[in-house]
Design a protein around this motif. Sequence first.
Motif, PDB file in Angstrom:
ATOM      1  N   GLY A 198       7.288   3.411 -10.846  1.00 59.05           N
ATOM      2  CA  GLY A 198       7.043   2.437 -11.895  1.00 59.05           C
ATOM      3  C   GLY A 198       6.072   1.315 -11.568  1.00 59.05           C
ATOM      4  O   GLY A 198       5.803   0.472 -12.403  1.00 59.05           O
ATOM      5  N   LYS A 199       5.554   1.277 -10.350  1.00 56.07           N
ATOM      6  CA  LYS A 199       4.607   0.239  -9.960  1.00 56.07           C
ATOM      7  C   LYS A 199       3.315   0.890  -9.485  1.00 56.07           C
ATOM      8  O   LYS A 199       3.316   1.996  -8.962  1.00 56.07           O
ATOM      9  CB  LYS A 199       5.168  -0.632  -8.837  1.00 56.07           C
ATOM     10  N   THR A 200       2.212   0.170  -9.639  1.00 60.14           N
ATOM     11  CA  THR A 200       0.909   0.655  -9.204  1.00 60.14           C
ATOM     12  C   THR A 200       0.561   0.036  -7.853  1.00 60.14           C
ATOM     13  O   THR A 200       0.662  -1.175  -7.674  1.00 60.14           O
ATOM     14  CB  THR A 200      -0.174   0.302 -10.232  1.00 60.14           C
TER      15      THR A 200
ATOM     16  N   VAL B 146       5.852   3.097   1.041  1.00 52.89           N
ATOM     17  CA  VAL B 146       5.304   1.838   0.537  1.00 52.89           C
ATOM     18  C   VAL B 146       5.486   0.815   1.646  1.00 52.89           C
ATOM     19  O   VAL B 146       6.608   0.465   2.013  1.00 52.89           O
ATOM     20  CB  VAL B 146       6.008   1.379  -0.754  1.00 52.89           C
ATOM     21  N   ILE B 147       4.354   0.372   2.189  1.00 50.51           N
ATOM     22  CA  ILE B 147       4.371  -0.529   3.331  1.00 50.51           C
ATOM     23  C   ILE B 147       3.350  -1.627   3.088  1.00 50.51           C
ATOM     24  O   ILE B 147       2.243  -1.369   2.624  1.00 50.51           O
ATOM     25  CB  ILE B 147       4.011   0.229   4.633  1.00 50.51           C
ATOM     26  N   GLY B 148       3.699  -2.841   3.415  1.00 49.18           N
ATOM     27  CA  GLY B 148       2.740  -3.939   3.323  1.00 49.18           C
ATOM     28  C   GLY B 148       1.635  -3.742   4.337  1.00 49.18           C
ATOM     29  O   GLY B 148       1.894  -3.437   5.499  1.00 49.18           O
ATOM     30  N   SER B 149       0.394  -3.854   3.903  1.00 47.23           N
ATOM     31  CA  SER B 149      -0.739  -3.615   4.783  1.00 47.23           C
ATOM     32  C   SER B 149      -1.945  -4.394   4.291  1.00 47.23           C
ATOM     33  O   SER B 149      -2.070  -4.701   3.104  1.00 47.23           O
ATOM     34  CB  SER B 149      -1.062  -2.125   4.809  1.00 47.23           C
TER      35      SER B 149
ATOM     36  N   LEU C  53      -4.898  -3.069   4.675  1.00 45.86           N
ATOM     37  CA  LEU C  53      -5.859  -1.994   4.452  1.00 45.86           C
ATOM     38  C   LEU C  53      -6.334  -1.997   3.006  1.00 45.86           C
ATOM     39  O   LEU C  53      -5.528  -2.098   2.084  1.00 45.86           O
ATOM     40  CB  LEU C  53      -5.194  -0.652   4.774  1.00 45.86           C
ATOM     41  N   GLN C  54      -7.638  -1.930   2.812  1.00 45.51           N
ATOM     42  CA  GLN C  54      -8.216  -1.910   1.471  1.00 45.51           C
ATOM     43  C   GLN C  54      -8.414  -0.470   1.022  1.00 45.51           C
ATOM     44  O   GLN C  54      -8.807   0.383   1.807  1.00 45.51           O
ATOM     45  CB  GLN C  54      -9.571  -2.631   1.462  1.00 45.51           C
ATOM     46  N   SER C  55      -8.143  -0.203  -0.255  1.00 49.53           N
ATOM     47  CA  SER C  55      -8.296   1.136  -0.801  1.00 49.53           C
ATOM     48  C   SER C  55      -8.959   1.055  -2.168  1.00 49.53           C
ATOM     49  O   SER C  55      -8.727   0.120  -2.931  1.00 49.53           O
ATOM     50  CB  SER C  55      -6.926   1.811  -0.924  1.00 49.53           C
ATOM     51  N   HIS C  56      -9.781   2.056  -2.475  1.00 53.45           N
ATOM     52  CA  HIS C  56     -10.444   2.110  -3.778  1.00 53.45           C
ATOM     53  C   HIS C  56      -9.625   2.906  -4.784  1.00 53.45           C
ATOM     54  O   HIS C  56      -9.914   2.886  -5.968  1.00 53.45           O
ATOM     55  CB  HIS C  56     -11.831   2.726  -3.635  1.00 53.45           C
ATOM     56  N   GLN C  57      -8.602   3.620  -4.304  1.00 54.38           N
ATOM     57  CA  GLN C  57      -7.754   4.422  -5.182  1.00 54.38           C
ATOM     58  C   GLN C  57      -6.439   3.697  -5.428  1.00 54.38           C
ATOM     59  O   GLN C  57      -5.950   2.965  -4.568  1.00 54.38           O
ATOM     60  CB  GLN C  57      -7.450   5.785  -4.552  1.00 54.38           C
ATOM     61  N   THR C  58      -5.842   3.952  -6.594  1.00 62.29           N
ATOM     62  CA  THR C  58      -4.509   3.434  -6.895  1.00 62.29           C
ATOM     63  C   THR C  58      -3.666   4.573  -7.436  1.00 62.29           C
ATOM     64  O   THR C  58      -4.175   5.524  -8.034  1.00 62.29           O
ATOM     65  CB  THR C  58      -4.561   2.298  -7.937  1.00 62.29           C
ATOM     66  N   ARG C  59      -2.369   4.487  -7.196  1.00 59.45           N
ATOM     67  CA  ARG C  59      -1.403   5.466  -7.705  1.00 59.45           C
ATOM     68  C   ARG C  59      -0.163   4.729  -8.161  1.00 59.45           C
ATOM     69  O   ARG C  59       0.187   3.679  -7.640  1.00 59.45           O
ATOM     70  CB  ARG C  59      -0.992   6.474  -6.621  1.00 59.45           C
ATOM     71  N   GLU C  60       0.528   5.338  -9.112  1.00 56.92           N
ATOM     72  CA  GLU C  60       1.788   4.777  -9.578  1.00 56.92           C
ATOM     73  C   GLU C  60       2.920   5.447  -8.821  1.00 56.92           C
ATOM     74  O   GLU C  60       2.957   6.669  -8.671  1.00 56.92           O
ATOM     75  CB  GLU C  60       1.948   5.014 -11.077  1.00 56.92           C
ATOM     76  N   HIS C  61       3.845   4.633  -8.325  1.00 61.51           N
ATOM     77  CA  HIS C  61       4.995   5.134  -7.575  1.00 61.51           C
ATOM     78  C   HIS C  61       6.210   4.316  -7.982  1.00 61.51           C
ATOM     79  O   HIS C  61       6.212   3.085  -7.832  1.00 61.51           O
ATOM     80  CB  HIS C  61       4.735   5.016  -6.069  1.00 61.51           C
TER      81      HIS C  61
ATOM     82  N   VAL D 160       0.853  -1.175   0.000  1.00 69.08           N
ATOM     83  CA  VAL D 160       0.000   0.000   0.000  1.00 69.08           C
ATOM     84  C   VAL D 160       0.893   1.231   0.000  1.00 69.08           C
ATOM     85  O   VAL D 160       1.878   1.286   0.734  1.00 69.08           O
ATOM     86  CB  VAL D 160      -0.942   0.002   1.225  1.00 69.08           C
ATOM     87  N   LEU D 161       0.535   2.205  -0.808  1.00 67.54           N
ATOM     88  CA  LEU D 161       1.260   3.470  -0.876  1.00 67.54           C
ATOM     89  C   LEU D 161       0.567   4.472   0.033  1.00 67.54           C
ATOM     90  O   LEU D 161      -0.582   4.849  -0.197  1.00 67.54           O
ATOM     91  CB  LEU D 161       1.277   3.993  -2.315  1.00 67.54           C
ATOM     92  N   PHE D 162       1.243   4.874   1.094  1.00 65.09           N
ATOM     93  CA  PHE D 162       0.726   5.888   2.008  1.00 65.09           C
ATOM     94  C   PHE D 162       1.354   7.230   1.647  1.00 65.09           C
ATOM     95  O   PHE D 162       2.552   7.315   1.392  1.00 65.09           O
ATOM     96  CB  PHE D 162       1.064   5.532   3.461  1.00 65.09           C
ATOM     97  N   HIS D 163       0.542   8.280   1.649  1.00 62.71           N
ATOM     98  CA  HIS D 163       1.005   9.627   1.299  1.00 62.71           C
ATOM     99  C   HIS D 163       0.712  10.560   2.461  1.00 62.71           C
ATOM    100  O   HIS D 163      -0.440  10.803   2.801  1.00 62.71           O
ATOM    101  CB  HIS D 163       0.292  10.108   0.040  1.00 62.71           C
ATOM    102  N   ASP D 164       1.774  11.079   3.098  1.00 63.75           N
ATOM    103  CA  ASP D 164       1.628  12.093   4.142  1.00 63.75           C
ATOM    104  C   ASP D 164       1.479  13.432   3.440  1.00 63.75           C
ATOM    105  O   ASP D 164       2.428  13.955   2.872  1.00 63.75           O
ATOM    106  CB  ASP D 164       2.849  12.090   5.056  1.00 63.75           C
ATOM    107  N   THR D 165       0.272  14.005   3.477  1.00 65.26           N
ATOM    108  CA  THR D 165      -0.002  15.231   2.735  1.00 65.26           C
ATOM    109  C   THR D 165       0.664  16.454   3.357  1.00 65.26           C
ATOM    110  O   THR D 165       0.942  17.424   2.654  1.00 65.26           O
ATOM    111  CB  THR D 165      -1.516  15.467   2.614  1.00 65.26           C
ATOM    112  N   ASN D 166       0.953  16.445   4.662  1.00 63.45           N
ATOM    113  CA  ASN D 166       1.631  17.582   5.295  1.00 63.45           C
ATOM    114  C   ASN D 166       3.094  17.671   4.887  1.00 63.45           C
ATOM    115  O   ASN D 166       3.609  18.757   4.626  1.00 63.45           O
ATOM    116  CB  ASN D 166       1.536  17.498   6.820  1.00 63.45           C
ATOM    117  N   ALA D 167       3.773  16.547   4.834  1.00 61.23           N
ATOM    118  CA  ALA D 167       5.198  16.526   4.500  1.00 61.23           C
ATOM    119  C   ALA D 167       5.437  16.171   3.037  1.00 61.23           C
ATOM    120  O   ALA D 167       6.566  16.214   2.571  1.00 61.23           O
ATOM    121  CB  ALA D 167       5.931  15.531   5.387  1.00 61.23           C
TER     122      ALA D 167
END
Length: 73
Positions: A28-30, A13-16, A18-26, A1-8
């Motif tokens: 080279g990987k989604t 990228v951490i194994g989790s 947690l389910q998410s409906h959004q995806t992002r590329e980071h 799962v790609l976590f994004h800290d919006t303040n910093a």
Amino acid sequence: VLFHDTNADAFFVIGSTLQSHQTREHEGKTYPYVSLDISSASHPFYTGEQRQTSNEGRVASFNKRFARFKRSQ
């Protein structure tokens, strides 16, 4: 799962499970994407930064509230 800290604006990228409906590329990987308001990259405890403005406001508020109890010498 790609976590994004919006303040910093930091990405983790951490194994989790947690389910998410959004995806992002980071890098080279989604990944499933989760945005965070705060993490270790932006929390004052971990960064060592302090908020001087809020502390100064608290001190001024305290002094204003308890000025009438000031001891006379």
